[in-house]
Scaffold this motif. Structure first.
Motif, PDB file in Angstrom:
ATOM      1  N   TYR A 164      55.311 -25.641 -36.535  1.00 39.36           N
ATOM      2  CA  TYR A 164      54.813 -24.282 -36.309  1.00 39.36           C
ATOM      3  C   TYR A 164      53.297 -24.202 -36.519  1.00 39.36           C
ATOM      4  CZ  TYR A 164      59.568 -22.515 -35.961  1.00 39.36           C
ATOM      5  OH  TYR A 164      60.857 -22.273 -35.544  1.00 39.36           O
ATOM      6  N   ARG A 179      51.509 -19.785 -39.121  1.00 37.33           N
ATOM      7  CA  ARG A 179      52.681 -20.604 -39.440  1.00 37.33           C
ATOM      8  C   ARG A 179      53.906 -19.713 -39.414  1.00 37.33           C
ATOM      9  NH1 ARG A 179      49.657 -19.866 -43.828  1.00 37.33           N
ATOM     10  NH2 ARG A 179      48.656 -21.884 -43.535  1.00 37.33           N
ATOM     11  N   ARG A 180      55.080 -20.302 -39.459  1.00 33.58           N
ATOM     12  CA  ARG A 180      56.322 -19.545 -39.554  1.00 33.58           C
ATOM     13  C   ARG A 180      56.461 -19.024 -40.978  1.00 33.58           C
ATOM     14  NH1 ARG A 180      59.569 -16.192 -37.435  1.00 33.58           N
ATOM     15  NH2 ARG A 180      61.791 -16.569 -37.627  1.00 33.58           N
ATOM     16  N   TYR A 185      57.979  -9.753 -41.147  1.00 28.73           N
ATOM     17  CA  TYR A 185      56.964 -10.470 -40.394  1.00 28.73           C
ATOM     18  C   TYR A 185      55.741  -9.585 -40.188  1.00 28.73           C
ATOM     19  CZ  TYR A 185      61.104 -13.258 -39.732  1.00 28.73           C
ATOM     20  OH  TYR A 185      62.227 -13.989 -39.965  1.00 28.73           O
ATOM     21  N   ASN A 190      55.480 -14.174 -35.111  1.00 35.25           N
ATOM     22  CA  ASN A 190      56.657 -14.373 -35.955  1.00 35.25           C
ATOM     23  C   ASN A 190      57.763 -13.391 -35.593  1.00 35.25           C
ATOM     24  OD1 ASN A 190      56.774 -16.453 -38.159  1.00 35.25           O
ATOM     25  ND2 ASN A 190      54.714 -15.671 -38.560  1.00 35.25           N
ATOM     26  N   PHE A 193      59.388 -14.732 -32.353  1.00 33.89           N
ATOM     27  CA  PHE A 193      60.236 -15.882 -32.669  1.00 33.89           C
ATOM     28  C   PHE A 193      61.541 -15.403 -33.307  1.00 33.89           C
ATOM     29  CE2 PHE A 193      56.463 -18.938 -32.889  1.00 33.89           C
ATOM     30  CZ  PHE A 193      56.872 -19.648 -31.769  1.00 33.89           C
ATOM     31  N   SER A 194      61.437 -14.520 -34.277  1.00 32.18           N
ATOM     32  CA  SER A 194      62.617 -14.041 -34.990  1.00 32.18           C
ATOM     33  C   SER A 194      63.585 -13.335 -34.055  1.00 32.18           C
ATOM     34  CB  SER A 194      62.197 -13.092 -36.119  1.00 32.18           C
ATOM     35  OG  SER A 194      63.323 -12.606 -36.811  1.00 32.18           O
ATOM     36  N   ASP A 241      61.343 -21.420 -28.113  1.00 32.39           N
ATOM     37  CA  ASP A 241      59.922 -21.581 -28.439  1.00 32.39           C
ATOM     38  C   ASP A 241      59.035 -21.777 -27.220  1.00 32.39           C
ATOM     39  OD1 ASP A 241      60.941 -21.445 -30.968  1.00 32.39           O
ATOM     40  OD2 ASP A 241      60.541 -23.528 -31.487  1.00 32.39           O
TER      41      ASP A 241
END
Length: 310
Positions: A164, A179-180, A185, A190, A193-194, A241
């Motif tokens: 990430y 970063r993750r 979030y 993020n 992505f979630s 992703d």
């Protein structure tokens, strides 16, 4: 034409039905969907649904799953015939865990290294620091020498963290993604992505429960969704992703598409609608169903377990 699964995201939808149709009123739009065309109904966020509608869906064999607005899975409702599980769950829980954990860790690590190599080849800028790819490759080679599942888990997590951080170099700094992170979030990347991972988790949970397996009994991961996490960590780079990266680099996500507060980042409804459509196309339910069948066959000793790829 079968819809297979329907996703309602955001907030404020009113969901009702008659005996044959699901009726969704959301933001001034009314959708009517034949219940017989559904196999999975996913609710993300806060909505109002009639209990009679839940009854009709369950009677027709529709799997219903729930996520919070940021994509965090909450739970599911399944028909009774999904819970005839004693024999297969006994096999699941008594199987020697190490070989399964090694397979999950190896595929999770390799899928991320392969993705990074592709991004590095396609990117005009140098996204890798000196020695990073060698470090990742060393981690991958170390997996086969690990004796304890905890060691496999540690290496797989290290690779995910590096992965990430490297992805962050592909994304505009305007989104403030480094970063993750854990929820809540604070940045839109993020959050996206979630959201995608929540949809992938729901698709995987439906298949696991449909196969009468316990979604909470994994081999590499721990927690209520352990088996779900074992599986989706192998597929996130391809199913979620790379499409998120393409979406972000296309410039489609404008600052008007999300709102930052002091404690979280909220995606607006138009962005959520676009993400739902995108992830419905990128999540391969047939592959997930086939993977669960292979897992079941391996537990019965009829097949060698491996991770299927797109």
């Amino acid at each position: 034409m079968s819809l297979f699964w329907k996703v309602v995201g955001g907030y404020g939808a009113h969901i009702k039905s008659n005996r044959t149709e699901l009726i969704i009123q959301h933001k001034g739009t009314v959708s009517e969907i034949p219940i017989k065309d559904l196999t999975h109904f996913l609710l993300i966020g806060g909505h109002t649904i009639q209990t009679a509608t839940i009854t009709y869906l369950i009677k027709e064999g529709v799997f219903i799953s729930f996520c919070e607005s940021d994509g965090e899975p909450i739970g599911y409702i399944s028909p009774y015939d999904y819970s005839s599980y004693s024999e297969i769950q006994h096999l699941q829980k008594t199987a020697a865990p190490y070989s399964y954990a090694l397979t999950f860790a190896t595929e999770s690590v390799k899928s991320r290294i392969l993705a990074i190599e592709k991004y590095a080849e396609e990117s005009e800028a140098d996204i890798l620091f000196s020695g990073e790819l060698e470090i990742l490759s060393d981690y991958s080679r170390e997996l086969g020498n690990m004796i304890l599942i905890e060691e496999l888990r540690r290496i797989e997590q290290l690779v995910r963290d590096m992965y990430y951080e490297i992805l962050a170099r592909l994304i505009s700094p305007v989104y403030q993604f480094k970063r993750r992170t854990s929820r809540p979030y604070l940045d839109p990347v993020n959050a996206i992505f979630s959201f995608g991972y929540g949809m992938l988790s729901s698709a995987c949970t439906r298949s696991i429960v449909g196969g009468h397996l316990d979604p909470g009994h994994g081999y590499l991961s721990r927690g209520n969704q352990a088996l779900v996490q074992d599986l989706i960590n192998c597929w996130k780079p391809e199913m979620i992703d790379k499409h998120v990266i393409t979406f972000l680099r296309s410039g489609k996500l404008l600052q008007s598409g999300y709102e930052r507060t002091k404690d979280r980042c909220l995606l607006h409804d138009d962005v959520i609608a676009e993400l739902i459509q995108m992830f419905k196309e990128t999540i391969d339910q047939n592959l997930i169903d086939s993977q669960i069948e292979l897992l079941i066959q391996s537990l019965y000793g009829k097949e060698q377990f491996s991770i299927m790829k797109l």
